[in-house]
Design an enzyme around this catalytic site. Structure first.
Site, mmCIF file in Angstrom:
data_model
loop_
_atom_site.group_PDB
_atom_site.id
_atom_site.type_symbol
_atom_site.label_atom_id
_atom_site.label_comp_id
_atom_site.label_asym_id
_atom_site.label_seq_id
_atom_site.Cartn_x
_atom_site.Cartn_y
_atom_site.Cartn_z
ATOM 1 N N CYS A 17 -25.193 -1.589 9.259
ATOM 2 C CA CYS A 17 -24.889 -2.981 9.614
ATOM 3 C C CYS A 17 -26.121 -3.877 9.443
ATOM 4 O O CYS A 17 -25.990 -5.071 9.193
ATOM 5 C CB CYS A 17 -24.411 -3.076 11.057
ATOM 6 S SG CYS A 17 -22.800 -2.363 11.342
ATOM 7 N N MET A 61 26.415 15.635 24.101
ATOM 8 C CA MET A 61 25.283 15.144 23.325
ATOM 9 C C MET A 61 25.575 15.266 21.834
ATOM 10 O O MET A 61 25.425 14.310 21.075
ATOM 11 C CB MET A 61 24.056 15.966 23.688
ATOM 12 C CG MET A 61 22.846 15.627 22.890
ATOM 13 S SD MET A 61 21.382 16.286 23.652
ATOM 14 C CE MET A 61 21.672 18.025 23.611
ATOM 15 N N HIS A 93 -15.136 -2.279 11.867
ATOM 16 C CA HIS A 93 -15.498 -2.500 10.465
ATOM 17 C C HIS A 93 -15.435 -1.158 9.741
ATOM 18 O O HIS A 93 -15.755 -0.119 10.329
ATOM 19 C CB HIS A 93 -16.947 -3.006 10.347
ATOM 20 C CG HIS A 93 -17.114 -4.476 10.507
ATOM 21 N ND1 HIS A 93 -18.251 -5.039 11.048
ATOM 22 C CD2 HIS A 93 -16.319 -5.519 10.154
ATOM 23 C CE1 HIS A 93 -18.139 -6.360 11.048
ATOM 24 N NE2 HIS A 93 -16.971 -6.679 10.512
HETATM 25 N N1 NAD Z 1 33.359 28.565 24.138
HETATM 26 C C1 NAD Z 1 33.097 27.714 23.198
HETATM 27 O O1 NAD Z 1 33.674 27.730 22.121
HETATM 28 C C2 NAD Z 1 32.060 26.670 23.425
HETATM 29 C C3 NAD Z 1 31.484 26.501 24.690
HETATM 30 C C4 NAD Z 1 30.545 25.493 24.884
HETATM 31 C C5 NAD Z 1 30.216 24.691 23.804
HETATM 32 N N2 NAD Z 1 30.778 24.881 22.595
HETATM 33 C C6 NAD Z 1 30.495 23.988 21.459
HETATM 34 O O2 NAD Z 1 29.126 23.714 21.412
HETATM 35 C C7 NAD Z 1 28.903 22.371 21.003
HETATM 36 C C8 NAD Z 1 28.093 21.612 22.036
HETATM 37 O O3 NAD Z 1 28.772 21.599 23.265
HETATM 38 P P1 NAD Z 1 28.696 20.451 24.352
HETATM 39 O O4 NAD Z 1 29.215 19.174 23.807
HETATM 40 O O5 NAD Z 1 29.291 20.959 25.593
HETATM 41 O O6 NAD Z 1 27.151 20.432 24.613
HETATM 42 P P2 NAD Z 1 26.057 19.304 24.418
HETATM 43 O O7 NAD Z 1 24.803 19.986 24.855
HETATM 44 O O8 NAD Z 1 26.105 18.671 23.099
HETATM 45 O O9 NAD Z 1 26.463 18.217 25.506
HETATM 46 C C9 NAD Z 1 26.625 18.463 26.868
HETATM 47 C C10 NAD Z 1 26.159 17.209 27.577
HETATM 48 O O10 NAD Z 1 26.718 17.124 28.835
HETATM 49 C C11 NAD Z 1 25.742 16.609 29.746
HETATM 50 N N3 NAD Z 1 26.130 16.986 31.106
HETATM 51 C C12 NAD Z 1 26.023 18.180 31.708
HETATM 52 N N4 NAD Z 1 26.540 18.111 32.945
HETATM 53 C C13 NAD Z 1 26.987 16.863 33.124
HETATM 54 C C14 NAD Z 1 27.649 16.194 34.181
HETATM 55 N N5 NAD Z 1 27.965 16.816 35.322
HETATM 56 N N6 NAD Z 1 27.963 14.895 34.010
HETATM 57 C C15 NAD Z 1 27.640 14.246 32.880
HETATM 58 N N7 NAD Z 1 27.020 14.824 31.845
HETATM 59 C C16 NAD Z 1 26.720 16.133 31.955
HETATM 60 C C17 NAD Z 1 24.457 17.227 29.257
HETATM 61 O O11 NAD Z 1 23.372 16.450 29.695
HETATM 62 C C18 NAD Z 1 24.656 17.177 27.742
HETATM 63 O O12 NAD Z 1 24.141 15.993 27.180
HETATM 64 C C19 NAD Z 1 30.281 21.761 20.830
HETATM 65 O O13 NAD Z 1 30.670 21.829 19.488
HETATM 66 C C20 NAD Z 1 31.135 22.625 21.686
HETATM 67 O O14 NAD Z 1 32.471 22.592 21.282
HETATM 68 C C21 NAD Z 1 31.707 25.858 22.375
#
Ligand code: NAD
Length: 699
Positions: free
Chosen positions: A264, A634, A168
């Site tokens: 109350c 991700m 209440h």
């Molecule tokens: N040298 C570079 O230019 C460089 C390097 C890395 C990332 N990036 C950039 O950073 C941003 C994010 O990168 P992203 O997409 O790699 O990272 P993110 O964190 O968005 O995604 C990576 C995903 O992969 C999963 N993962 C990891 N190992 C795994 C496996 N063995 N099997 C299944 N899933 C697995 C993780 O849980 C995560 O969710 C992007 O735009 C990317 O292009 C640039």
């Protein structure tokens, strides 16, 4: 002190904890002492007599809680709104209280029988402003507040109770002389706390501790500067005294066993207020639901949404389908304390497929006066097919996606409604605001099945190997079907595909026509090209699985090489890039989009660093997709999820269950989450496709 205060009490001759209708009674049935109760009540009576004139109502056998006269009704001036008790255990008290009020000459209002309201236990006049605080959530129904505003000609502010112990309003909220307020904030929802803070200045609000709340410090009787209470902590007594109140403690332990204390046990029958125009902000709407309502759990979700959003409901009709495949129809009245809460609840209900029963209402439109900006109450779109009513006609919204606005344009060939991101709104366009004249289509038949499926693959975290195999079989079958009927599959991929050795399998999928668009970032292309040019991914030798000396620079060299060529396509054409995922895309005319990010090295010339443009490219590439395969990214998977309409199948593969769940949480019934290593997944997928087609080549 005033001698005009009159208080109604009822002697505890029949008082007993006979049943449990609140958490305080649980465990206390037949545990109270009648003698002690009489003694405590008499002491309270004596204390109050010094400050007020006490009236008595005759206690009745069989109605032990009549002693709590605060729940007899709500009095303002010469008008009473008689209580309608929620629990049958107390409903028998109603005629006795009615008789007493009528005998005293009050004008008694009776609420509809089905509308619970528990009197001054749930409605308290503010002592500073001229409004009534009214509680709901456990014993009183929100709809009763509208009657109070009307009959008592008073502004009603509705507060939602959320803690069962404080069932209440007067158990956790006590307006005091001069506009002070004693209250226990956690007993209220966020909206109610905001409302209290808006109305009562900070220096007048006295938030009490849980220790004081559970000894019913808020359940006190306030007359002028005197506060009569069961018990209060030293700190509370000190802070009351600093504000000019004197505290009188009188133990009421026997009544606490039934969930009540000083307040109350009393009903102030001389409650007055300066007349102010009656005002109730309570709003009601009737909605309709149709489909497999019980099977899909939709009814529960709708009712939950209303209550957790701060509203209340009344099911007006529920026609259950006679046969298993028949659909059901329900009509539900939704009430909310004000227009803002109602708009919020209605927005969510529309997303669940509810249709407002006010058939005549068209969608409300507001003109865009500044490019990229609209009214704050614009309707935010979902992934579900949506229609809006314009001039009495339902029209389908085009380019459905979530988190957009609906832009309406009148063209010579008719009215067009389209989902648009806020930034794309143009001056002169009309935008749908509020929640009227909008409906979404939810496929309730598959809701339950899909939800079960989706989570069965995720299990308690990581999917077991056999479960992964099963889901792979299903996905392979789907890919095959889509390819053979000329459908479209978009793949979203992160660099982990390359690091885990999955690229050879993805290459195969592209070559065999299973992939029709590739979406990623700079990284997948960089590491794919690094692997193709130097045999390493992030400097790790992909054949031997060991780091290569100086390998950490390999990806920079790869970027440099492609920059020299001008683009990935040029590198392929010039014979510089001769294998890999990007090579296959170029060779097989699979369009790709690489969205830039702040992490990017280089970037590659193909990476789109204008993020607004990158989003547009992504949106173009997923248009018309039947299935989107999201492979370990991700960032890009969630980005794509947000722009994908319902009806498109989404398969998300990630090692992290949180990512998979996040994708499923968008509410799409078509999403499947697989928690596994992406390299393993791709190898199983290709093997399965090989079984189906009998051709498997890895290069
Ligand atoms: N040298 C570079 O230019 C460089 C390097 C890395 C990332 N990036 C950039 O950073 C941003 C994010 O990168 P992203 O997409 O790699 O990272 P993110 O964190 O968005 O995604 C990576 C995903 O992969 C999963 N993962 C990891 N190992 C795994 C496996 N063995 N099997 C299944 N899933 C697995 C993780 O849980 C995560 O969710 C992007 O735009 C990317 O292009 C640039």
């Amino acid at each position: 002190m005033t001698d005009t205060v009159r208080i109604l009490m009822c002697a505890p001759h029949h008082y007993e904890v006979d049943y449990a209708i609140n958490p305080w009674m649980e465990g206390n049935i037949h545990r109270s002492s009648r003698d002690r109760a009489e003694a405590e009540w008499n002491q309270l009576y004596q204390v109050l007599q010094t400050y007020a004139q006490i009236e008595l109502v005759e206690p009745q056998p069989g109605w032990p809680d009549m002693v709590f006269t605060a729940n007899a009704g709500l009095i303002l001036g010469d008008t009473v709104v008689l209580s309608r008790f929620f629990h049958p255990e107390r409903q028998g008290e109603e005629p006795y209280f009615q008789q007493w009020f009528e005998a005293q000459g009050y004008k008694v209002h009776l609420l509809p029988k089905s509308l619970p309201f528990e009197g001054a236990g749930d409605a308290l006049m503010d002592r500073g402003g001229q409004w009534l605080w009214a509680g709901y959530g456990f014993r009183s129904e929100l709809d009763s507040h509208a009657y109070l505003a009307d009959w008592l000609d008073v502004e009603v502010l509705s507060l939602r109770l959320v803690d069962r112990r404080f069932y209440h309003l007067d158990t956790c909220f006590c307006p005091l002389t001069d506009g002070y307020l004693l209250y226990y904030p956690p007993a209220f929802d966020t909206y109610s706390n905001r409302l209290i803070e808006l109305r009562v200045p900070a220096e007048k609000r006295m938030a009490i501790s849980e220790a004081d709340a559970v000894t019913f410090a808020c359940n006190s009787v306030n007359i002028d500067r005197v506060v009569v209470v069961n018990k209060a902590s030293d700190s509370l007594k000190k802070s009351l005294s600093e504000r000019g109140f004197s505290v009188i403690e009188t133990p009421l332990t026997e009544f606490l066993k039934a969930g009540g204390a000083a307040k109350c046990l009393t009903l102030k029958v001389t409650e007055t207020h300066h007349q102010s125009p009656q005002l109730s902000t309570i709003q009601s709407r009737v909605i309709q639901l149709e489909g497999h309502l019980l099977d899909s759990g939709l009814v529960n979700r709708v009712l939950d949404t209303i209550v957790s959003g701060g509203g209340s409901f009344q099911v007006l009709n529920f026609n259950l389908g006679a046969q298993r495949l028949d659909t059901s129809v329900a009509e539900v009245k939704v009430s909310a304390p004000d227009g803002v809460v109602m708009a919020d609840i209605m927005g969510q209900l529309i997303d669940l497929g509810a249709v407002s029963s006010e058939v005549s209402s068209d969608a409300k439109l507001a003109a865009v006066t500044q490019a990229g900006v609209t009214e704050d109450d614009f309707y935010a779109t979902t992934i579900y097919p949506t229609e809006i009513s314009v001039a009495g006609q339902w029209i389908e919204v085009q380019a459905q996606r979530m988190d957009g606005a609906i832009a309406v344009t009148h063209t010579p060939t008719g009215t067009v409604a389209r989902c648009k991101l806020l930034r794309d709104l143009q001056v002169g366009e009309l935008v749908v605001i509020g929640s009227e004249g909008i409906r979404t289509k939810r496929n309730t038949t598959t809701l339950k099945k899909a939800t079960t499926e989706e989570f069965s693959f995720m299990g308690a975290g990581v999917s077991s190997e056999r479960r992964v195999e099963l889901v792979v079989e299903q996905i392979a079958w789907e890919l095959r079907q889509i390819r053979d009927r000329g459908g479209k599959v978009a793949v979203v991929a992160g660099p982990v595909v390359i690091h885990t050795g999955g690229s050879k399998h993805l290459n195969q999928l592209i070559r065999e026509g299973y992939v029709h668009a590739l979406l990623g970032g700079n990284a997948i292309a960089v590491h794919d090209i690094e692997q193709s040019l130097m045999g390493t991914s992030l400097g790790v030798d992909m054949q031997r699985g060991v780091s290569v000396h100086g390998g950490h620079r390999h990806h920079l060299k790869a970027i440099n090489t492609i920059r020299r060529c001008g683009s990935i396509a040029n590198a392929v054409e010039q014979g510089v890039l001769r294998s890999g995922v990007m090579y296959e895309c170029v060779k097989h005319n699979v369009p790709f989009s690489l969205a830039g990010s702040i992490r990017d090295d280089g970037p590659l010339p193909d990476t789109q660093m204008d993020l607004v443009e990158a989003q547009a490219e992504y949106a173009r590439l997923i248009e018309g997709a039947d299935l989107i395969l999201m492979l370990s990214s991700m960032l890009h998977s969630i980005g794509v999820g947000n722009m994908t309409p319902a009806g498109v199948k989404m398969v998300c593969i990630d090692i992290n269950p949180a990512v998979v769940t996040k994708l499923s949480d968008r509410g799409s019934i078509e999403s499947i989450g697989v928690v596994t290593d992406v390299g393993l997944f791709l190898s199983l997928l290709v093997q399965q496709l090989n079984k189906l087609t009998g051709t498997y080549r890895v290069s």
